[in-house]
Design an enzyme around this catalytic site. Structure first.
Site, PDB file in Angstrom:
ATOM      1  N   LYS A  86      47.368  68.408  65.575  1.00 50.11           N
ATOM      2  CA  LYS A  86      48.720  69.151  65.221  1.00 50.11           C
ATOM      3  C   LYS A  86      49.598  68.085  64.329  1.00 50.11           C
ATOM      4  CE  LYS A  86      48.468  72.594  68.921  1.00 50.11           C
ATOM      5  NZ  LYS A  86      47.378  72.106  69.565  1.00 50.11           N
ATOM      6  N   GLY A 210      41.412  83.957  78.400  1.00 49.28           N
ATOM      7  CA  GLY A 210      41.621  83.393  79.958  1.00 49.28           C
ATOM      8  C   GLY A 210      42.833  83.252  80.216  1.00 49.28           C
TER       9      GLY A 210
HETATM   10  P1  XMP Z   1      42.544  77.019  77.293  1.00 47.71           P
HETATM   11  O1  XMP Z   1      42.295  76.122  78.342  1.00 47.71           O
HETATM   12  O2  XMP Z   1      43.980  77.728  77.269  1.00 47.71           O
HETATM   13  O3  XMP Z   1      42.838  75.974  76.111  1.00 47.71           O
HETATM   14  O4  XMP Z   1      41.502  77.854  76.685  1.00 47.71           O
HETATM   15  C1  XMP Z   1      42.966  76.394  74.789  1.00 47.71           C
HETATM   16  C2  XMP Z   1      42.625  75.071  73.786  1.00 47.71           C
HETATM   17  O5  XMP Z   1      43.412  75.290  72.648  1.00 47.71           O
HETATM   18  C3  XMP Z   1      44.674  74.516  72.408  1.00 47.71           C
HETATM   19  N1  XMP Z   1      45.385  75.355  71.994  1.00 47.71           N
HETATM   20  C4  XMP Z   1      46.044  75.392  70.682  1.00 47.71           C
HETATM   21  N2  XMP Z   1      45.291  74.889  69.633  1.00 47.71           N
HETATM   22  N3  XMP Z   1      47.216  76.247  68.245  1.00 47.71           N
HETATM   23  C5  XMP Z   1      46.170  75.212  68.302  1.00 47.71           C
HETATM   24  O6  XMP Z   1      46.008  74.467  67.310  1.00 47.71           O
HETATM   25  C6  XMP Z   1      47.454  76.813  69.324  1.00 47.71           C
HETATM   26  O7  XMP Z   1      48.227  77.944  69.149  1.00 47.71           O
HETATM   27  C7  XMP Z   1      46.821  76.288  70.592  1.00 47.71           C
HETATM   28  N4  XMP Z   1      46.867  77.068  71.861  1.00 47.71           N
HETATM   29  C8  XMP Z   1      46.057  76.267  72.671  1.00 47.71           C
HETATM   30  C9  XMP Z   1      44.907  73.826  73.480  1.00 47.71           C
HETATM   31  O8  XMP Z   1      45.560  72.245  73.088  1.00 47.71           O
HETATM   32  C10 XMP Z   1      43.593  73.769  74.209  1.00 47.71           C
HETATM   33  O9  XMP Z   1      42.797  72.580  73.778  1.00 47.71           O
END
Ligand code: XMP
Length: 257
Positions: A86, A210
């Site tokens: 990010k 999830g």
């Molecule tokens: P979970 O465990 O919730 O993890 O399935 C999600 C993964 O995605 C990342 N994440 C994001 N990355 N924008 C992003 O660039 C987002 O809005 C966002 N939301 C979750 C988080 O770091 C994790 O690895």
């Protein structure tokens, strides 16, 4: 081949649009997460089309140290690697951050469009695209607080028109030739809106299924091109089964058909 083409090719070959977010809870000694991460990657690799890592792994493992073993393993399986860093600083710093990640073996980085183009993300796009790498922009994040920034209503100072921040970012994703736009699976309406704006030029990446509350079917029907999945796989008793089920559900719902 550019990043967009590379991940699309891998997705087609593997018939999967699932990106594994290789996140693990902290452990002591710190490096203990390495063997778990490698184990999950080995078990799930046939059901995914790419691997996404964030600082949850890079901090304990070190970018040019133990993390190299994960990068090497993913590459051996032919899986593209995304660094979810990010990027969010001023241009000269952003460029060096991106350079380190690309040199370490990553194929794409995530970046935050709030910092803008000039002296912001321009240098990241330049170094990425010169080297066949990708930049994936955050357009609407998956968490509740996303509405405070990405969802705020802004006023065009020249025309007086009101427009949401994420709609501006979706347009910028097209204008800047981004390789992906992140829109949370938790907000299928936003996915559908962004899809209308990017018109197939920028693939949509959706995290948030999830534990965050997003539903695979809703995100796919709304237009997600790739699902980013972490804990539903990494914390599952049987990660391979979880990955296969998620891939199959996305497939049956018609992801990218
Ligand atoms: P979970 O465990 O919730 O993890 O399935 C999600 C993964 O995605 C990342 N994440 C994001 N990355 N924008 C992003 O660039 C987002 O809005 C966002 N939301 C979750 C988080 O770091 C994790 O690895």
């Amino acid at each position: 081949m550019n990043f967009k083409e590379k991940i699309a090719k891998t997705a087609k070959e593997r018939d999967s649009r699932i990106i594994l977010a290789l996140d693990l809870p902290p452990e002591k000694p710190y490096k203990a997460v390495l063997s778990k991460a490698l184990h999950i990657l080995d078990e799930t690799q046939e059901y995914i089309c790419a691997v996404k890592i964030n600082r949850q792994l890079i901090l304990p493992l070190g970018l040019f140290e133990e993390a190299q073993k994960i990068i090497f393993t993913a590459k051996n399986y032919g899986l593209p690697l995304i660094m979810d860093c990010k990027i969010n600083d001023v241009g000269h710093t952003n460029q060096i951050i991106a350079k380190y990640y690309f040199e370490a073996g990553f194929d794409a980085v995530t970046a935050n469009p709030f910092v803008g183009w000039e002296e912001g993300l321009k240098s990241v796009f330049e170094i990425a695209h010169k080297n066949g790498k990708g930049v994936i922009l955050l357009v609407y994040m998956s968490h509740k607080g996303a509405s405070e920034g990405y969802g705020q209503i802004t006023k065009n100072s020249k025309t007086g028109d009101l427009i949401s921040q994420y709609q501006i970012f979706a347009r910028k994703a097209v204008e800047w030739n981004a390789d992906g736009a992140v829109v949370g699976a938790t907000y299928p309406d936003r996915i559908a809106e962004v899809k209308q704006i990017v018109k197939g030029k920028v693939p949509i990446y959706s995290p948030g299924v999830g534990p965050q509350g997003g539903k695979i079917e809703d995100a796919v029907k709304a237009g997600s091109d790739y699902l980013i999945v972490g804990r539903s796989i990494t914390l599952a008793k049987k990660p391979a089964e979880a990955a296969r089920e998620i891939r199959d559900t996305a497939r049956l719902t018609g992801i990218c058909k």
